[in-house]
Design a protein around this motif. Structure first.
Motif, PDB file in Angstrom:
ATOM      1  N   GLU A  19       0.806  -1.222   0.000  1.00  0.00           N
ATOM      2  CA  GLU A  19       0.000   0.000   0.000  1.00  0.00           C
ATOM      3  C   GLU A  19       0.842   1.277   0.000  1.00  0.00           C
ATOM      4  OE1 GLU A  19      -2.720  -0.196   3.258  1.00  0.00           O
ATOM      5  OE2 GLU A  19      -4.126  -1.486   2.176  1.00  0.00           O
ATOM      6  N   SER A  20       2.157   1.142  -0.087  1.00  0.00           N
ATOM      7  CA  SER A  20       3.042   2.302  -0.009  1.00  0.00           C
ATOM      8  C   SER A  20       2.706   3.351  -1.069  1.00  0.00           C
ATOM      9  CB  SER A  20       4.493   1.857  -0.169  1.00  0.00           C
ATOM     10  OG  SER A  20       5.352   2.970  -0.336  1.00  0.00           O
ATOM     11  N   GLU A  21       2.725   4.593  -0.679  1.00  0.00           N
ATOM     12  CA  GLU A  21       2.422   5.690  -1.597  1.00  0.00           C
ATOM     13  C   GLU A  21       3.404   5.736  -2.761  1.00  0.00           C
ATOM     14  OE1 GLU A  21       1.603  10.544  -1.457  1.00  0.00           O
ATOM     15  OE2 GLU A  21       2.031   9.414   0.386  1.00  0.00           O
ATOM     16  N   ALA A  22       4.592   5.227  -2.568  1.00  0.00           N
ATOM     17  CA  ALA A  22       5.584   5.231  -3.644  1.00  0.00           C
ATOM     18  C   ALA A  22       5.112   4.437  -4.858  1.00  0.00           C
ATOM     19  CB  ALA A  22       6.907   4.651  -3.132  1.00  0.00           C
ATOM     20  N   GLY A  23       4.239   3.469  -4.624  1.00  0.00           N
ATOM     21  CA  GLY A  23       3.764   2.658  -5.736  1.00  0.00           C
ATOM     22  C   GLY A  23       2.500   3.158  -6.402  1.00  0.00           C
ATOM     23  N   TRP A  24       1.842   4.167  -5.830  1.00  0.00           N
ATOM     24  CA  TRP A  24       0.552   4.610  -6.371  1.00  0.00           C
ATOM     25  C   TRP A  24       0.619   5.028  -7.832  1.00  0.00           C
ATOM     26  CZ3 TRP A  24      -1.439   8.073  -1.735  1.00  0.00           C
ATOM     27  CH2 TRP A  24      -1.636   7.257  -0.612  1.00  0.00           C
ATOM     28  N   PRO A  25       1.640   5.784  -8.261  1.00  0.00           N
ATOM     29  CA  PRO A  25       1.672   6.156  -9.685  1.00  0.00           C
ATOM     30  C   PRO A  25       1.750   4.948 -10.614  1.00  0.00           C
ATOM     31  CG  PRO A  25       3.140   7.561  -8.406  1.00  0.00           C
ATOM     32  CD  PRO A  25       2.725   6.449  -7.496  1.00  0.00           C
ATOM     33  N   ARG A  26       2.471   3.927 -10.213  1.00  0.00           N
ATOM     34  CA  ARG A  26       2.584   2.744 -11.080  1.00  0.00           C
ATOM     35  C   ARG A  26       1.297   1.925 -11.069  1.00  0.00           C
ATOM     36  NH1 ARG A  26       8.275  -0.263 -10.364  1.00  0.00           N
ATOM     37  NH2 ARG A  26       7.475  -1.238 -12.280  1.00  0.00           N
ATOM     38  N   TYR A  27       0.633   1.859  -9.920  1.00  0.00           N
ATOM     39  CA  TYR A  27      -0.677   1.209  -9.884  1.00  0.00           C
ATOM     40  C   TYR A  27      -1.653   1.939 -10.811  1.00  0.00           C
ATOM     41  CZ  TYR A  27       0.439  -1.561  -5.654  1.00  0.00           C
ATOM     42  OH  TYR A  27       0.965  -2.452  -4.744  1.00  0.00           O
ATOM     43  N   ARG A  28      -1.671   3.265 -10.714  1.00  0.00           N
ATOM     44  CA  ARG A  28      -2.589   4.056 -11.525  1.00  0.00           C
ATOM     45  C   ARG A  28      -2.290   3.873 -13.012  1.00  0.00           C
ATOM     46  NH1 ARG A  28      -7.070   4.720 -11.682  1.00  0.00           N
ATOM     47  NH2 ARG A  28      -7.009   5.236  -9.462  1.00  0.00           N
ATOM     48  N   ALA A  29      -1.012   3.862 -13.381  1.00  0.00           N
ATOM     49  CA  ALA A  29      -0.654   3.693 -14.785  1.00  0.00           C
ATOM     50  C   ALA A  29      -1.113   2.328 -15.301  1.00  0.00           C
ATOM     51  CB  ALA A  29       0.857   3.849 -14.956  1.00  0.00           C
ATOM     52  N   LEU A  30      -0.974   1.296 -14.493  1.00  0.00           N
ATOM     53  CA  LEU A  30      -1.397  -0.038 -14.909  1.00  0.00           C
ATOM     54  C   LEU A  30      -2.919  -0.097 -15.072  1.00  0.00           C
ATOM     55  CD1 LEU A  30      -0.976  -2.975 -15.564  1.00  0.00           C
ATOM     56  CD2 LEU A  30      -0.758  -3.464 -13.103  1.00  0.00           C
ATOM     57  N   LEU A  31      -3.649   0.504 -14.147  1.00  0.00           N
ATOM     58  CA  LEU A  31      -5.110   0.515 -14.260  1.00  0.00           C
ATOM     59  C   LEU A  31      -5.554   1.269 -15.507  1.00  0.00           C
ATOM     60  CD1 LEU A  31      -6.149   1.149 -10.546  1.00  0.00           C
ATOM     61  CD2 LEU A  31      -6.501  -0.955 -11.849  1.00  0.00           C
ATOM     62  N   ASP A  32      -4.939   2.411 -15.763  1.00  0.00           N
ATOM     63  CA  ASP A  32      -5.316   3.199 -16.940  1.00  0.00           C
ATOM     64  C   ASP A  32      -4.999   2.453 -18.228  1.00  0.00           C
ATOM     65  OD1 ASP A  32      -6.187   5.174 -15.250  1.00  0.00           O
ATOM     66  OD2 ASP A  32      -4.421   6.455 -15.502  1.00  0.00           O
ATOM     67  N   GLU A  33      -3.835   1.822 -18.276  1.00  0.00           N
ATOM     68  CA  GLU A  33      -3.455   1.053 -19.463  1.00  0.00           C
ATOM     69  C   GLU A  33      -4.434  -0.104 -19.688  1.00  0.00           C
ATOM     70  OE1 GLU A  33       0.118  -1.956 -20.916  1.00  0.00           O
ATOM     71  OE2 GLU A  33       0.486  -0.563 -19.251  1.00  0.00           O
ATOM     72  N   SER A  34      -4.766  -0.809 -18.609  1.00  0.00           N
ATOM     73  CA  SER A  34      -5.669  -1.953 -18.720  1.00  0.00           C
ATOM     74  C   SER A  34      -7.067  -1.511 -19.118  1.00  0.00           C
ATOM     75  CB  SER A  34      -5.714  -2.714 -17.394  1.00  0.00           C
ATOM     76  OG  SER A  34      -4.433  -3.211 -17.058  1.00  0.00           O
ATOM     77  N   ALA A  35      -7.515  -0.380 -18.585  1.00  0.00           N
ATOM     78  CA  ALA A  35      -8.844   0.119 -18.941  1.00  0.00           C
ATOM     79  C   ALA A  35      -8.936   0.419 -20.431  1.00  0.00           C
ATOM     80  CB  ALA A  35      -9.170   1.366 -18.125  1.00  0.00           C
ATOM     81  N   GLY A  36      -7.893   1.036 -20.975  1.00  0.00           N
ATOM     82  CA  GLY A  36      -7.879   1.324 -22.402  1.00  0.00           C
ATOM     83  C   GLY A  36      -7.897   0.064 -23.248  1.00  0.00           C
TER      84      GLY A  36
END
Length: 319
Positions: A261-278
């Protein structure tokens, strides 16, 4: 929550006249319109985020509102059912009004059951769920399959008022389920136990404090993916959707192992979700779930929109 039966009755009955008296003591101005503006649909909040009476949000610590604190018998009802309580309301349906056909697709209701206790009703009120239809009589206690399309019709001139309470369950609740019955089932000697009002201090209730992931665990993500794939109508595009979701789950697990849950990983989680959604937007075109909901909507509700809840606006409820 998907259930094995459209309607299921718990072995409890309550004094609906006593409940109606508590409801009548609450001022009319406390009733709120439906968030989607559905005509004839109003609600009196009982358990909300932070106990704010005007809140219609789904995520955050749930607490009793000032209205519930004025209803000692209704609190006894909730205590008797024996669950950890989430968002709960009194829902009023005016005469000659309806709750339109819909499915509770939102993530919040994926693992929550919806308890109904009719307080003010009449025999002609019809509750439809899938291919089944019943009348829930005053004072009875029911749950139903919110994953199936459902609607309510009140063709009388009088209003209908139900206690509608969301829960993941609890020890007492599951014990009642073990002794309950599907609608229409004939069980020898089966009879709901009447629970009348009793004097004394208000009971202590359990409320949700956590109801959405800061970052979804890979195990939860796989569970939602498997559920949706099992619910999907078979078709030629489904194999590609399953492959893309498998790749998402594997990449998510790798990130979780690095960051949790570390905040350091949030941008990479968000990028993966956005890529997968597309990617999934095109793959899911024409793929439907058995309840008539598009696969893309189910994935958005259960995975893509809630995989990372950190630092994002929390959506308000619409059901």
């Amino acid at each position: 929550m998907k259930q094995p039966f459209p309607f299921f009755q718990l072995p409890l009955a309550f004094d609906y006249e006593a409940l109606a008296a508590e409801v009548a003591a609450i001022e009319e101005s406390a009733w709120l319109p439906h968030p989607n503006g559905l005509p004839g649909n109003t609600a009196l909040t009982l358990i909300t985020t932070e106990g704010v009476a005007e809140s219609n949000r789904l995520y955050g610590p749930m607490l009793p509102t000032k209205h519930l604190r004025r209803m000692p018998y209704l609190m006894q009802v909730l205590a008797t059912i024996g669950a950890t309580w989430g968002r709960s309301r009194l829902m009023r349906l005016s005469g000659q009004a309806e709750v339109r056909t819909h499915v509770d697709i939102h993530y919040y209701w994926r693992e929550r059951m919806r308890v109904h206790v009719p307080i003010v009703t009449q025999p002609t009120v019809r509750f439809h769920c899938g291919d089944s239809m019943i009348n829930m009589a005053a004072g009875e206690c029911w749950i139903f399959d919110t994953w199936r399309p459902h609607r309510v019709v009140n063709d009388d001139s009088r209003s209908r008022i139900h206690l509608v309470a969301d829960t993941v369950g609890g020890r007492g609740f599951w014990e009642h389920i073990d002794r309950g019955r599907p609608a229409g089932a004939e069980l020898p000697g089966w009879q709901p136990r009447l629970v009348p009002p009793t004097p004394g201090p208000a009971p202590v209730l359990d409320f949700e404090s956590v109801n959405a992931p800061l970052v979804m665990t890979p195990w939860e993500m796989r569970e939602h993916i498997r559920f949706l794939l099992d619910e999907a109508v078979p078709g030629p595009r489904l194999a590609a959707v399953e492959l893309a979701l498998q790749q998402l789950a594997r990449r998510w697990h790798a990130l979780w192992s690095a960051y949790a849950e570390s905040e350091a990983g949030w941008p990479r989680y968000r990028a993966l979700l956005d890529e997968s959604a597309g990617q999934l937007q095109g793959l899911c075109e024409g793929v439907m779930l058995r309840n008539g909901v598009p696969m893309a909507e189910g994935l958005a509700s259960h995975v893509l929109a809630v995989g990372l809840m950190a630092r994002r606006a929390v959506p308000a409820a619409t059901a």
